[in-house]
Design a protein around this motif. Sequence first.
Motif, short mmCIF file in Angstrom:
data_model
loop_
_atom_site.label_atom_id
_atom_site.label_comp_id
_atom_site.label_asym_id
_atom_site.label_seq_id
_atom_site.Cartn_x
_atom_site.Cartn_y
_atom_site.Cartn_z
N ASN A 1 10.73 -5.77 2.13
CA ASN A 1 11.13 -6.29 0.82
C ASN A 1 9.97 -6.66 -0.08
OD1 ASN A 1 13.83 -5.93 1.10
ND2 ASN A 1 14.26 -8.00 1.84
N SER A 2 8.77 -6.75 0.47
CA SER A 2 7.59 -6.98 -0.38
C SER A 2 6.89 -5.66 -0.68
CB SER A 2 6.60 -7.92 0.29
OG SER A 2 7.26 -8.97 0.94
N GLY A 3 7.54 -4.56 -0.39
CA GLY A 3 6.92 -3.26 -0.66
C GLY A 3 5.80 -2.94 0.31
N ILE B 1 1.13 2.98 -11.55
CA ILE B 1 0.12 3.77 -12.24
C ILE B 1 -1.05 4.09 -11.32
CG2 ILE B 1 0.75 2.92 -14.54
CD1 ILE B 1 -1.68 1.07 -14.42
N ASP C 1 8.42 0.41 -9.59
CA ASP C 1 7.76 -0.83 -9.23
C ASP C 1 8.65 -1.99 -9.66
OD1 ASP C 1 6.05 -2.76 -8.44
OD2 ASP C 1 4.54 -2.41 -9.98
N GLU C 2 9.77 -2.15 -8.95
CA GLU C 2 10.70 -3.23 -9.25
C GLU C 2 10.56 -4.32 -8.20
OE1 GLU C 2 14.37 -1.16 -8.95
OE2 GLU C 2 14.52 -0.83 -11.10
N ASP C 3 10.93 -5.53 -8.60
CA ASP C 3 11.04 -6.56 -7.58
C ASP C 3 12.19 -6.12 -6.69
OD1 ASP C 3 8.98 -8.24 -8.61
OD2 ASP C 3 10.35 -8.71 -10.25
N LEU C 4 11.91 -6.04 -5.41
CA LEU C 4 12.86 -5.36 -4.54
C LEU C 4 14.03 -6.26 -4.18
CD1 LEU C 4 10.31 -3.53 -2.27
CD2 LEU C 4 11.48 -2.68 -4.28
N ARG D 1 1.54 -4.42 -7.59
CA ARG D 1 1.79 -5.63 -8.37
C ARG D 1 2.28 -6.76 -7.47
NH1 ARG D 1 6.45 -7.39 -10.54
NH2 ARG D 1 7.40 -5.50 -9.73
N MET D 2 3.13 -6.37 -6.50
CA MET D 2 3.72 -7.38 -5.63
C MET D 2 2.73 -7.90 -4.59
SD MET D 2 7.66 -6.83 -5.32
CE MET D 2 7.84 -5.57 -4.10
N ARG E 1 9.47 -0.53 -14.38
CA ARG E 1 8.00 -0.47 -14.35
C ARG E 1 7.52 0.76 -13.58
NH1 ARG E 1 8.25 -5.33 -12.67
NH2 ARG E 1 7.82 -6.95 -14.19
N ASP E 2 6.48 1.41 -14.15
CA ASP E 2 5.83 2.53 -13.46
C ASP E 2 4.79 2.02 -12.47
OD1 ASP E 2 6.99 4.69 -14.86
OD2 ASP E 2 5.62 4.39 -16.55
N PRO F 1 10.43 0.94 -2.95
CA PRO F 1 9.60 1.34 -4.09
C PRO F 1 9.50 2.86 -4.23
CG PRO F 1 8.25 0.38 -2.34
CD PRO F 1 9.68 0.16 -1.96
N GLU F 2 9.60 3.57 -3.11
CA GLU F 2 9.70 5.03 -3.19
C GLU F 2 11.03 5.43 -2.57
OE1 GLU F 2 7.11 7.39 -0.55
OE2 GLU F 2 6.09 5.54 0.00
N TYR G 1 -2.24 0.79 -2.77
CA TYR G 1 -1.79 1.90 -1.94
C TYR G 1 -2.74 3.07 -2.17
CZ TYR G 1 2.78 -0.52 -2.19
OH TYR G 1 3.81 -1.43 -2.15
N LEU H 1 3.31 7.46 -11.61
CA LEU H 1 4.19 8.17 -10.67
C LEU H 1 5.58 8.23 -11.27
CD1 LEU H 1 2.98 6.56 -7.31
CD2 LEU H 1 2.25 8.72 -8.35
N PHE I 1 9.66 6.84 -7.86
CA PHE I 1 8.93 5.60 -7.65
C PHE I 1 9.31 4.58 -8.72
CE2 PHE I 1 6.62 9.25 -6.22
CZ PHE I 1 6.15 8.89 -4.96
#
Lengths: 586, 586
Positions: free
Chosen positions: B554-556, B179, B220-223, A183-184, B176-177, B229-230, A190, B192, B218
């Motif tokens: 920080n952007s995953g 997927i 899916d958050e804004d970091l 999403r980001m 958020r998941d 993220p994991e 991935y 996940l 896992f």
Amino acid sequence: MYRTHNCGELRISNIDNEVTLSGWVQRVRKLGGMTFVDLRDRYGISQLVFDENSSEELKNKVDELGREYVIKVSGKVIERASKNKKIPTGEVEIVVDTLDILSKSDTPPFTIEDNTDGGDEIRMKYRYLDIRRNPVRSGLELRHRVAQEVRRYLDSQNFLEIETPYLIKSTPEGARDFIVPSRMNPNQFYALPQSPQTFKQLLMIAGCDRYFQIVKCFRDEDLRADRQPEFTQIDCEMSFVEQDDVLNTFEGMTRHLFKTVKDVELADFPKMTYADAMKYYGSDKPDIRFGMRFVELKEIVGGKDFVVFDSAEYVGAICAEGCAEYTRKKLDALTKFVQKPQIGAKGLVYVKYNADGTFKSSVDKFYAQEDLAKWAEATNAKPGDLILVLAGDKAKTQSALCELRLHMGNELGLRDPEVFAPMWVVDFPLLEWDEDSNRYHAMHHPFTSPREEDIELFNTNPGEIRAKAYDLVINGVEIGGGSIRIHNTELQKQMFKHLGFSDEEAEEQFGFLMDAFKYGAPPHGGVAFGFDRLVSMFGGSESIRDFIAFPKNNSGRDVMIEAPSMVADDQLKELNLNIIKVEQED
Amino acid sequence: MYRTHNCGELRISNIDNEVTLSGWVQRVRKLGGMTFVDLRDRYGISQLVFDENSSEELKNKVDELGREYVIKVSGKVIERASKNKKIPTGEVEIVVDTLDILSKSDTPPFTIEDNTDGGDEIRMKYRYLDIRRNPVRSGLELRHRVAQEVRRYLDSQNFLEIETPYLIKSTPEGARDFIVPSRMNPNQFYALPQSPQTFKQLLMIAGCDRYFQIVKCFRDEDLRADRQPEFTQIDCEMSFVEQDDVLNTFEGMTRHLFKTVKDVELADFPKMTYADAMKYYGSDKPDIRFGMRFVELKEIVGGKDFVVFDSAEYVGAICAEGCAEYTRKKLDALTKFVQKPQIGAKGLVYVKYNADGTFKSSVDKFYAQEDLAKWAEATNAKPGDLILVLAGDKAKTQSALCELRLHMGNELGLRDPEVFAPMWVVDFPLLEWDEDSNRYHAMHHPFTSPREEDIELFNTNPGEIRAKAYDLVINGVEIGGGSIRIHNTELQKQMFKHLGFSDEEAEEQFGFLMDAFKYGAPPHGGVAFGFDRLVSMFGGSESIRDFIAFPKNNSGRDVMIEAPSMVADDQLKELNLNIIKVEQED
């Protein structure tokens, strides 16, 4: 407090103790004025007694109990009048004073017994009930034990357990990746790892020296029987090693596991080349619990006008000890077996070496007694034995003869699941020819090192190059495999060239690994074991599913939680995805 | 053979041994006719010597060596003339006979030293080089050690390590998941796991009794800073337990880890209610390495025409021992600190309790000496101390005072990273009011059990209900948390109702778990520890990234392998997906 003891713990030494137990009601039996309840937990079963001295309130509560109710009881341990020698708690029972029903239970959809009345499908849907059954639960306990011992051993050998990432990059080589939209990072994905191969090589370049991990891997393959889209691997890598260092280390680990988990002492593991494995067993994973090796007869069967043999590329035989008495019916069944489409032989030739020293064969028309005597000599047959012969195209016939050999092994009871015959198969070919793409593919993976003395064959006969690649095979099952890796950038480039990669393709797919090689890569090699398979072998089963807590079915579905499933439109929108609607079948 | 010893192994007792070592060239120094090479591997550094007696060939090879070359050497161990007491191998060196260059190295993009010249970004891109540095590698070694000891302890306590699936079902609750599109089930998606919460509860219903797993999760958050993220969790669940059974078990585990990993003996962990933690520390994760507890002054500061206090909902103070001598400049800095937007206080009131027994405060206009004496009495201040007071809205002021307290703790050196003060925070509220949705949310998760004596508050004051939920806090950091779960279907339904779920919503989201509850759920509860956080605390660092082999930014993104990335159109087509193209920024 819910319990002073678990349900598998009480013994004759606990007599007169006041105890509290909690667990599931396995069974309720009434006998005159008495009621007996078998109370179960993970650790065992204890017998509870309610007798005529019990209060009315208690008797009423007992009458409420049904199978799988969860209860807590307190009472006194007494010696049983009639002892049950089959269970460790069978000498005692508990006379209950107080009973609490902690949870009621609907009637379960199948019986929670070692031999259940539930079919596969319903047991998968209610997997949490299936796990209550001893065979399933003890499979998970075995898995736990093997995992702990793997770690204990590798830790003692200076291996570091290092977690590699699950959200990685998709590569087009090999099997299909599962991908995960980001999403980001819009429009990017991935991939879930098919194995941590590149990461473990990077860890060697990083100087970690010895790495392992018990790790989930993912492959989006059409599932053959007993494959799972997510599976577990014992993944290992070592630096500054030759092939024998790796083999010795993991032979040590395997021996440790057999000793600690099964109390079995294994002898040294024999090593067999891939070439010999194919020659003598028609397989790169021979079951060497029994002999019955292939013998090539082509040289001695020719020139007798038997066109099947004369025209065949390969004629191979096995000798089934003591089977000369096989009836017509049994021999016909064997012929039918080899003619099955998945085996694919055209027919079967047999020679009975009778107890009186004469021969009776299905090709007596072409071969005299002295001819057959030569076959017997070649196959080491004795009077009373049966020689079975297949002929045809070499690869196909070896493969069919392999199946026949395993079948005879089963028939003769030579494949005892409690006997373990481990071995290393070594010197695998580096490359295999792919008819479809008309080029060589890496048999193991493109980082596998060739044997030094074979490197010159790159220019003349690449198919003959032997790799520093090896498999651990136990009882005919491939338990693990690995290789010494290329650590030299020049050789790696040569390898990519022969695999048909352009420099750009190699750079795009493996660029970061090639970059890493520029900064001092140590010689390294490793191995990966199929953990699900290893555990199922320890458990004496051929099905890995029994040793996975929550397996998926052949369509990759978890029927218990109903996954995969549709997701909300909002979720897809956030990921900048549209789905192309496909008609669903059911 | 690449080595007889590793580079950290040789001692004075090895003198005169002929040895072979392999490793990386850390440093080459020339001194007259001699050349010294520091050879490094995971285990240490050994000094190699090439002197005037070396052959020309050897001298030429040594001249080729550069930093990070991988070499193999053989030679004799001798005693050093000038010993290096700082390293374990410092008493000996190896006079080299033969040298093989195994791999060359380009000049690395930053120095491979404890204090490197490489910035964050380049070290992430070349993470495999960064890991060669002692501080990073030893972080991974620490992580390995903690993981092994976690397992050793839990195994000894009858916990089973059971792997739960990674390809599960997406649920709309919570974060958020990620997927994963399914190819075999078109238009459907796996998710996940954010945690194995439901699976571990199912394992308890399945009778597994005690479960644990060190498992990737896992989100899916804004970091935010230092989120991944994991991430890795030590996930645990137990059956037939009350809250104290869980706390005792994991207090035991934590104590075992401190003992085995850091050789620190911890005393019993104090328990503090959430209410007290907020009252005395303004935080649900107090750092109790030092005192400086909050004192409420509202009652004694009123009626003196100081409108700031008179109008404030809350007036709280801390006493900073021995700080009466703080200069104007220091006090101004403290005021600025509390006025920072992220702290948010309007101002700071101080009272110096001078050594001579007099008071000097910033509110002398409103308060006489005898008033201030009362403040000193309430805060237990002695001559020489400094009282700091904040006022305003209760929640915000407590939070600001918490930050001020921690700041003063740092200033006064009261937060030594080598001192460990663990504690349990208990009795968390079951529900918290959500302004946005105008309803209660589960503070922990919807399966958390309320305390029995508070259940009646559901109908009168749900916000006051205390949960059987607990956190393990060490040095002000939340290391783990958990709860006793609801195992009663009726109570669970009531809970869902109060959380605003319709029966249909509850069924759709948690149906399979609710189904499972029908078949005899045992009382159960558990805990999950943030493994990355736990290890970083053991390592005395606030950054979890240093303790993850291949972290994301920080952007995953993984900048080493460049993931996530675009995937081939074919791949998307097979998955029945279209991407909605988004303009990329860079």
